[in-house]
Motif scaffolding. Structure first.
Motif, PDB file in Angstrom:
ATOM      1  N   THR A  80     -33.892   3.207  65.598  1.00 35.27           N
ATOM      2  CA  THR A  80     -33.381   2.567  66.811  1.00 35.27           C
ATOM      3  C   THR A  80     -34.328   1.455  67.249  1.00 35.27           C
ATOM      4  OG1 THR A  80     -32.497   4.704  67.475  1.00 35.27           O
ATOM      5  CG2 THR A  80     -32.663   3.012  69.187  1.00 35.27           C
ATOM      6  N   TRP A  81     -33.758   0.359  67.636  1.00 35.76           N
ATOM      7  CA  TRP A  81     -34.557  -0.646  68.328  1.00 35.76           C
ATOM      8  C   TRP A  81     -33.848  -1.031  69.613  1.00 35.76           C
ATOM      9  CZ3 TRP A  81     -30.905  -2.429  64.983  1.00 35.76           C
ATOM     10  CH2 TRP A  81     -30.263  -3.647  65.259  1.00 35.76           C
ATOM     11  N   VAL A  82     -34.566  -1.610  70.514  1.00 30.73           N
ATOM     12  CA  VAL A  82     -33.984  -1.887  71.835  1.00 30.73           C
ATOM     13  C   VAL A  82     -33.981  -3.387  72.081  1.00 30.73           C
ATOM     14  CG1 VAL A  82     -34.197  -1.458  74.324  1.00 30.73           C
ATOM     15  CG2 VAL A  82     -34.813   0.334  72.699  1.00 30.73           C
ATOM     16  N   PHE A 115     -29.229   8.335  71.877  1.00 27.45           N
ATOM     17  CA  PHE A 115     -30.498   7.696  72.228  1.00 27.45           C
ATOM     18  C   PHE A 115     -31.032   8.266  73.546  1.00 27.45           C
ATOM     19  CE2 PHE A 115     -32.810   4.336  74.510  1.00 27.45           C
ATOM     20  CZ  PHE A 115     -33.847   4.097  73.612  1.00 27.45           C
ATOM     21  N   VAL A 119     -34.471  10.193  74.137  1.00 28.76           N
ATOM     22  CA  VAL A 119     -35.489   9.738  75.094  1.00 28.76           C
ATOM     23  C   VAL A 119     -35.864  10.891  76.027  1.00 28.76           C
ATOM     24  CG1 VAL A 119     -35.902   8.232  77.081  1.00 28.76           C
ATOM     25  CG2 VAL A 119     -34.837   7.310  75.027  1.00 28.76           C
ATOM     26  N   LEU A 122     -38.018  13.459  74.147  1.00 25.87           N
ATOM     27  CA  LEU A 122     -39.380  12.982  73.870  1.00 25.87           C
ATOM     28  C   LEU A 122     -40.194  12.818  75.158  1.00 25.87           C
ATOM     29  CD1 LEU A 122     -38.790  10.410  71.015  1.00 25.87           C
ATOM     30  CD2 LEU A 122     -40.179  12.471  70.901  1.00 25.87           C
ATOM     31  N   GLN A 123     -39.496  12.368  76.202  1.00 30.35           N
ATOM     32  CA  GLN A 123     -40.195  12.200  77.491  1.00 30.35           C
ATOM     33  C   GLN A 123     -40.738  13.555  77.958  1.00 30.35           C
ATOM     34  OE1 GLN A 123     -40.144   8.994  79.370  1.00 30.35           O
ATOM     35  NE2 GLN A 123     -41.900  10.044  80.240  1.00 30.35           N
ATOM     36  N   ARG A 126     -43.651  14.684  75.663  1.00 31.55           N
ATOM     37  CA  ARG A 126     -44.909  13.949  75.854  1.00 31.55           C
ATOM     38  C   ARG A 126     -45.507  14.206  77.236  1.00 31.55           C
ATOM     39  NH1 ARG A 126     -42.877   8.853  72.286  1.00 31.55           N
ATOM     40  NH2 ARG A 126     -43.687   9.690  70.336  1.00 31.55           N
ATOM     41  N   LEU A 130     -49.193  15.555  77.877  1.00 29.27           N
ATOM     42  CA  LEU A 130     -50.138  14.933  78.811  1.00 29.27           C
ATOM     43  C   LEU A 130     -50.620  15.946  79.844  1.00 29.27           C
ATOM     44  CD1 LEU A 130     -48.436  11.462  79.359  1.00 29.27           C
ATOM     45  CD2 LEU A 130     -50.576  11.905  78.172  1.00 29.27           C
TER      46      LEU A 130
ATOM     47  N   PHE B   5     -49.595   7.684  71.822  1.00 29.94           N
ATOM     48  CA  PHE B   5     -48.583   7.627  72.892  1.00 29.94           C
ATOM     49  C   PHE B   5     -49.261   7.633  74.266  1.00 29.94           C
ATOM     50  CE2 PHE B   5     -48.436  11.822  74.853  1.00 29.94           C
ATOM     51  CZ  PHE B   5     -49.170  12.571  73.956  1.00 29.94           C
ATOM     52  N   ALA B   6     -48.604   6.996  75.200  1.00 28.38           N
ATOM     53  CA  ALA B   6     -49.049   6.984  76.610  1.00 28.38           C
ATOM     54  C   ALA B   6     -50.394   6.299  76.836  1.00 28.38           C
ATOM     55  CB  ALA B   6     -49.090   8.403  77.186  1.00 28.38           C
ATOM     56  N   GLN B  26     -42.917   5.913  81.029  1.00 25.35           N
ATOM     57  CA  GLN B  26     -41.643   6.057  80.313  1.00 25.35           C
ATOM     58  C   GLN B  26     -41.920   5.892  78.838  1.00 25.35           C
ATOM     59  OE1 GLN B  26     -39.096   3.232  82.499  1.00 25.35           O
ATOM     60  NE2 GLN B  26     -37.817   5.019  82.945  1.00 25.35           N
ATOM     61  N   THR B  27     -41.697   6.959  78.131  1.00 23.64           N
ATOM     62  CA  THR B  27     -42.040   6.925  76.713  1.00 23.64           C
ATOM     63  C   THR B  27     -41.164   5.921  75.963  1.00 23.64           C
ATOM     64  OG1 THR B  27     -42.495   8.308  74.806  1.00 23.64           O
ATOM     65  CG2 THR B  27     -40.471   8.796  75.989  1.00 23.64           C
ATOM     66  N   VAL B  29     -39.051   4.893  72.841  1.00 18.05           N
ATOM     67  CA  VAL B  29     -38.372   5.426  71.665  1.00 18.05           C
ATOM     68  C   VAL B  29     -37.844   4.219  70.906  1.00 18.05           C
ATOM     69  CG1 VAL B  29     -36.484   6.882  70.849  1.00 18.05           C
ATOM     70  CG2 VAL B  29     -37.750   7.524  72.892  1.00 18.05           C
ATOM     71  N   GLY B  30     -38.152   4.165  69.639  1.00 19.48           N
ATOM     72  CA  GLY B  30     -37.741   3.011  68.873  1.00 19.48           C
ATOM     73  C   GLY B  30     -38.710   1.852  69.055  1.00 19.48           C
ATOM     74  N   VAL B  31     -38.192   0.702  68.787  1.00 15.72           N
ATOM     75  CA  VAL B  31     -39.049  -0.491  68.803  1.00 15.72           C
ATOM     76  C   VAL B  31     -38.485  -1.493  69.793  1.00 15.72           C
ATOM     77  CG1 VAL B  31     -39.892  -2.398  67.377  1.00 15.72           C
ATOM     78  CG2 VAL B  31     -39.616  -0.139  66.375  1.00 15.72           C
ATOM     79  N   LYS B  32     -39.382  -2.142  70.531  1.00 15.29           N
ATOM     80  CA  LYS B  32     -38.933  -3.215  71.418  1.00 15.29           C
ATOM     81  C   LYS B  32     -39.621  -4.495  70.972  1.00 15.29           C
ATOM     82  CE  LYS B  32     -38.112  -0.307  75.417  1.00 15.29           C
ATOM     83  NZ  LYS B  32     -38.636   0.203  76.680  1.00 15.29           N
ATOM     84  N   VAL B  33     -38.856  -5.539  70.890  1.00 16.11           N
ATOM     85  CA  VAL B  33     -39.453  -6.799  70.439  1.00 16.11           C
ATOM     86  C   VAL B  33     -39.365  -7.808  71.572  1.00 16.11           C
ATOM     87  CG1 VAL B  33     -39.422  -8.579  68.665  1.00 16.11           C
ATOM     88  CG2 VAL B  33     -38.707  -6.264  68.091  1.00 16.11           C
ATOM     89  N   TYR B  53     -43.388   2.455  69.099  1.00 19.98           N
ATOM     90  CA  TYR B  53     -43.648   3.745  69.759  1.00 19.98           C
ATOM     91  C   TYR B  53     -44.968   4.361  69.265  1.00 19.98           C
ATOM     92  CZ  TYR B  53     -41.509   5.070  65.362  1.00 19.98           C
ATOM     93  OH  TYR B  53     -41.201   5.157  64.031  1.00 19.98           O
ATOM     94  N   GLY B  54     -45.591   5.104  70.147  1.00 21.13           N
ATOM     95  CA  GLY B  54     -46.842   5.778  69.773  1.00 21.13           C
ATOM     96  C   GLY B  54     -46.552   6.932  68.839  1.00 21.13           C
ATOM     97  N   GLU B  55     -47.287   6.937  67.751  1.00 21.44           N
ATOM     98  CA  GLU B  55     -47.037   7.988  66.765  1.00 21.44           C
ATOM     99  C   GLU B  55     -47.583   9.328  67.249  1.00 21.44           C
ATOM    100  OE1 GLU B  55     -47.307   7.943  62.021  1.00 21.44           O
ATOM    101  OE2 GLU B  55     -49.224   8.228  62.997  1.00 21.44           O
ATOM    102  N   ASP B  56     -46.820  10.367  67.085  1.00 20.47           N
ATOM    103  CA  ASP B  56     -47.300  11.725  67.359  1.00 20.47           C
ATOM    104  C   ASP B  56     -46.501  12.696  66.499  1.00 20.47           C
ATOM    105  OD1 ASP B  56     -44.843  11.896  68.542  1.00 20.47           O
ATOM    106  OD2 ASP B  56     -45.578  12.112  70.596  1.00 20.47           O
ATOM    107  N   TYR B  58     -43.847  14.079  67.099  1.00 17.73           N
ATOM    108  CA  TYR B  58     -42.395  13.937  67.244  1.00 17.73           C
ATOM    109  C   TYR B  58     -41.847  12.683  66.559  1.00 17.73           C
ATOM    110  CZ  TYR B  58     -43.583  17.300  70.857  1.00 17.73           C
ATOM    111  OH  TYR B  58     -44.093  18.370  71.519  1.00 17.73           O
ATOM    112  N   GLN B  59     -42.661  11.657  66.506  1.00 18.50           N
ATOM    113  CA  GLN B  59     -42.194  10.398  65.918  1.00 18.50           C
ATOM    114  C   GLN B  59     -43.233   9.869  64.939  1.00 18.50           C
ATOM    115  OE1 GLN B  59     -41.302   8.077  69.595  1.00 18.50           O
ATOM    116  NE2 GLN B  59     -39.477   7.496  68.486  1.00 18.50           N
TER     117      GLN B  59
END
Lengths: 667, 157
Positions: A80-82, A115, A119, A122-123, A126, A130, B5-6, B26-27, B29-33, B53-56, B58-59
């Motif tokens: 996925t990309w945004v 998606f 999210v 994962l939120q 994570r 934390l 992550f974070a 806000q975590t 997910v995926g990639v933002k360009v 995304y930060g690798e951990d 889960y991803q």
């Protein structure tokens, strides 16, 4: 590429963008493009330079082209990309390379629902991680705080204890002695509070509370109450509050409960201090012990204002709970009482008394009589005798090295040891200590654990390493504020023979010194067991209600069983069976405790600890000392049995005997 | 943008590109360009920023995203020491996957200095390894512009 109308409508409905690759990153739509596509890139007709407008797709095209060249079984799909529209709306997208009728097709779609689920998942994950990390950091901070409490707060206390002990041995007036006693009580209270904090907050210590040392322990509830009451009596007198310990109806009743003596004393101490806090001058606080089926119940009654009306009784034992009027110290004392009593399988509570005042009670399970804790024996002396004085130093002069980076502790302890006739060399840090140890010869080496440069355990390890092949080895004593089981194990592994818990008092120091082979192995100056004296037998007799027949039975049982136990320990040592050694030493400790034979008890305890630690290096020396102690004790007991097979002395008489110093203080 | 992550990768990009910041985590997910035009050594340059995304557990990161990258901003944060270990392993992994490319190490969240687990000795240690390190805060903006501009200069050589 012709699309049947139905299929084209389906794609539009599903919000799919279907485009045919025309090379060099350019695409032509196969079907009508969905609205989001136009929102993002502003084009929907003709040749679309997708790789140019979308860097993510430019990257993905490398994989897609590889797929189109040689399609495999696995689908070629992007993660996925945004993308963000000019209006700021974020649209998650995925792309998939397809080969349809020989055409290179790219399908782009928005996995919106999945998606958002992803999210969310994962939120949560994570955030939890934390939180976990934050919690771990908080625990670490707490451990650092505990360390500060142990080390930084205990240091001045050590100085206070030793200074008071030094002054106590000077020729001073009764009034000054009384003031010193108050000072000592206050410093003991502070020490007790520090330990409350430690025991309440330290996981390690909590775990140690559950550990084996307490499971089989038993203590005389009444004797413990008396001992604590005696210790606190000057404070009560200062507030003009009477303090009475009431004996049970049956004076011969055995009041053994499943509890560890020092902690039970702290429980009584906390309950009595709490009662005193709310007691008006001229009133009375009464401690009583009564039978309650399989349990024994101790009650502390005061004549104060009763329980706060806005608190439920169980809330009073909560963490950080303080009364509103003249409240307690840190709100830990009663909490400590509750968690400790519950750990022993008991319960605790409080209630307002019908007319005036309140009752705080604790109920503890009865214990078998075999493993009596030592204090009961000495507790008989606690029902109104002199406050504990520093016991005399061992008669044989020792060559002692004392290392501590705290100048006050160093000066005072050295002063006191020198007064005891010992040759003392001081060192202000670990490096200096090691240098002096190597240059001299010492019977005993006392090392503070935390010193700049080399720590105590590093020095101990270096000393032990260098003594390979030598005939004699010094007795190494660690002085440490961290004296939980794991700490003791660590220090013993480093080479220490025993650990002196800081802040220490002189009598503890002398007791530890008396266990050193240089003292216990010196036939000219044997350390006499308290029971060797007539007074020792009197106190034991008084404790068992003056029943001389019972005492004789105890002595005969001891004379019969002890040689077997000693032989058992010797065999366990020969077999190097640490577990068996610990078990046998534990049993012996319990039986010698009945006769107030403190040095023997201590040595048995040392052996038990060595067995538990699995480190038998120092065990033979400790066993030799123990055998000597036991031999003395057996001789004394045989002598007593011969000389006086039955020496009737009523319990009433024994209890009525006016205690020396208490008689002075009380009107 | 690489890092655990974070640590604040997305926040750094948003601060740099849009000059905005939110305290709410806000975590990604995926990639933002994103894209940002900057001037470096008098030349106009468009930075295309891949916020990965930060690798951990889960991803897991797709290393194909680094294909064609001119450089990267490696991000850790001072209040979590473990993020530095992650940064060290990521840097090594990048070298293995795409070879040596320019990067700048940003130790983020310097507005929370009182809570830092990382001391200057660690920073000095990383600097000794030849890393270009600086402190940043997406919250206050401190060091953000500098980090990206330094990276741009290094990418231009």
């Amino acid at each position: 590429m012709n699309m049947p109308g139905v299929f084209e409508n389906f794609l539009t409905e599903m919000s799919f963008a279907l485009l045919e690759h025309h090379g060099a990153g350019a695409f032509v739509p196969i079907a009508k493009l969905p609205g989001w596509f136009t929102d993002l890139w502003g084009i929907s007709l003709g040749t679309i330079p997708l790789a140019e407008v979308c860097p993510f797709l430019e990257n993905f095209l490398l994989e897609a082209e590889a797929f189109w060249e040689a399609p495999g079984l696995a689908p070629c799909q992007s993660e996925t990309w945004v993308e963000r529209t000019s209006g700021g709306r974020e649209i998650p997208l995925q792309a998939r390379a397809l080969l349809l009728d020989g055409k290179r097709v790219l399908a782009i779609f928005s996995p919106d629902l999945q998606f958002h689920e992803q999210v969310k998942m994962l939120q949560t994950a994570r955030n939890t991680l934390l939180d976990h990390e934050r919690l771990a950091r908080e625990i670490q901070k707490k451990e650092i705080l505990l360390h500060c409490i142990v080390h930084d707060l205990s240091q001045p206390l050590s100085v206070m204890h030793v200074a008071i002990d030094c002054l106590s041995e000077e020729a001073i007036s009764d009034r000054s002695r009384q003031l010193l006693t108050l000072g000592k009580l206050a410093s003991n209270q502070q020490e007790s509070m520090i330990r409350d904090i430690l025991h309440t907050f330290s996981d390690d210590l909590r775990a140690s509370l559950n550990a084996g040392t307490e499971e089989n322990a038993s203590t005389d509830l009444l004797a413990c109450a008396r001992k604590t009451a005696q210790r606190l009596s000057p404070t009560f007198e200062a507030k003009r509050v009477r303090l009475a310990v009431v004996s049970p109806d049956d004076p011969a009743a055995i009041c053994l409960v499943r509890a560890e003596e020092s902690r039970l004393q702290r429980i009584f101490s906390n309950l009595l201090e709490n009662a005193l806090r709310y007691s008006p001058a001229g009133s009375q606080v009464t401690v009583g012990v009564e039978s309650d089926g399989e349990f024994l119940k101790a009650c502390v009654d005061d004549q104060g204002p009763g329980l706060p009306k806005d608190l439920r009784p169980e809330q009073i034992f909560g963490l950080f709970m303080k009364g509103k009027q003249g409240g307690g110290k840190a709100g830990l004392g009663l909490y400590f009482c509750r968690i400790t009593v519950e750990r022993w399988g008991g319960s605790i509570g409080c209630v307002s008394l019908p007319e005036k005042g309140s009752r705080f009670w604790c109920r503890l399970p009865r214990a078998a009589t075999a493993t009596v804790q030592p204090a009961q024996a000495s507790a008989s002396s606690g029902a109104g005798q002199a406050p504990p004085q520093a016991t005399p130093a061992p008669a044989r002069p020792l060559r002692i090295l004392f290392a501590d980076d705290q100048p006050d502790i160093r000066t005072l302890t050295c002063h006191q040891l020198k007064r005891g006739g010992h040759q003392v060399v001081a060192a202000k840090n670990g490096t200096e200590a090691l240098k002096k140890i190597r240059a001299g010869s010492f019977d005993v080496i006392l090392l503070d654990h935390e010193m700049p440069g080399m720590t105590g355990d590093q020095v101990a390890a270096a000393v032990r390493k260098s003594e390979t092949g030598k005939k004699t080895r010094p007795f190494l004593i660690a002085c440490s504020g961290n004296s939980g089981p794991e700490d003791v194990l660590h220090l013993k592994k480093a080479g220490f023979d025993t650990v002196l818990s800081k802040p220490f008092q002189l009598e503890e120091l002398y007791r530890v010194l008396s266990a050193s082979p240089a003292v216990s192995g010196a036939p000219a100056q044997p350390v006499k067991s308290p029971v060797a004296s007539q007074a020792g037998f009197d106190t034991i007799l008084a404790r068992i209600g003056g029943d001389s027949q019972l005492l004789m039975r105890m002595i005969h049982t001891f004379l019969r069983d002890t040689p077997k136990r000693i032989a058992g320990i010797a065999a366990a040592l020969r077999r190097r069976n640490a577990e068996e050694l610990a078990s046998l030493a534990h049993a012996l400790k319990g039986s010698v405790s009945l006769f107030a034979a403190e040095p023997a008890r201590k040595l048995a305890q040392d052996l038990q600890e060595l067995g538990r630690a699995g480190d038998l290096t120092a065990a033979p020396a400790a066993f030799d000392s123990l055998k000597e102690e036991i031999a003395n004790l057996l001789e004394n007991l045989r002598g007593y049995a011969k000389q006086s097979p039955a020496r009737p002395r009523s319990a009433t008489t024994a209890r009525r005997k006016p205690p020396r110093t208490r008689g002075k203080r009380r009107r | 943008m690489l890092g655990s992550f974070a640590v604040g990768k997305t926040s750094l990009v948003r601060r740099f590109v849009e000059s905005i910041y939110s305290d709410v985590y806000q975590t990604t997910v995926g990639v933002k360009v994103d894209k940002k035009n900057v001037q470096v050594n008098g030349a106009d340059l468009t930075l295309v920023l891949w916020d990965i995304y930060g690798e951990d557990d889960y991803q897991k990161m797709r290393w194909t995203y680094l294909r064609g990258a001119s450089g990267y901003l490696l991000v850790a944060e001072g209040t979590r020491k473990a993020t530095i270990d992650k940064a060290v392993s990521l840097e090594q992994r990048v070298r293995e996957e795409v070879g040596v490319i320019p990067f700048v190490f940003a130790l983020n969240k310097c507005d929370l200095l009182q809570d830092w687990e990382v001391d200057s000795a660690v920073e000095a240690q990383l600097a000794d390894k030849g890393w270009n390190t600086l402190r940043s805060s997406a919250k206050t903006g401190e060091g953000v512009e500098e980090a990206f501009c330094l990276l741009a200069r290094k990418m231009l050589g």
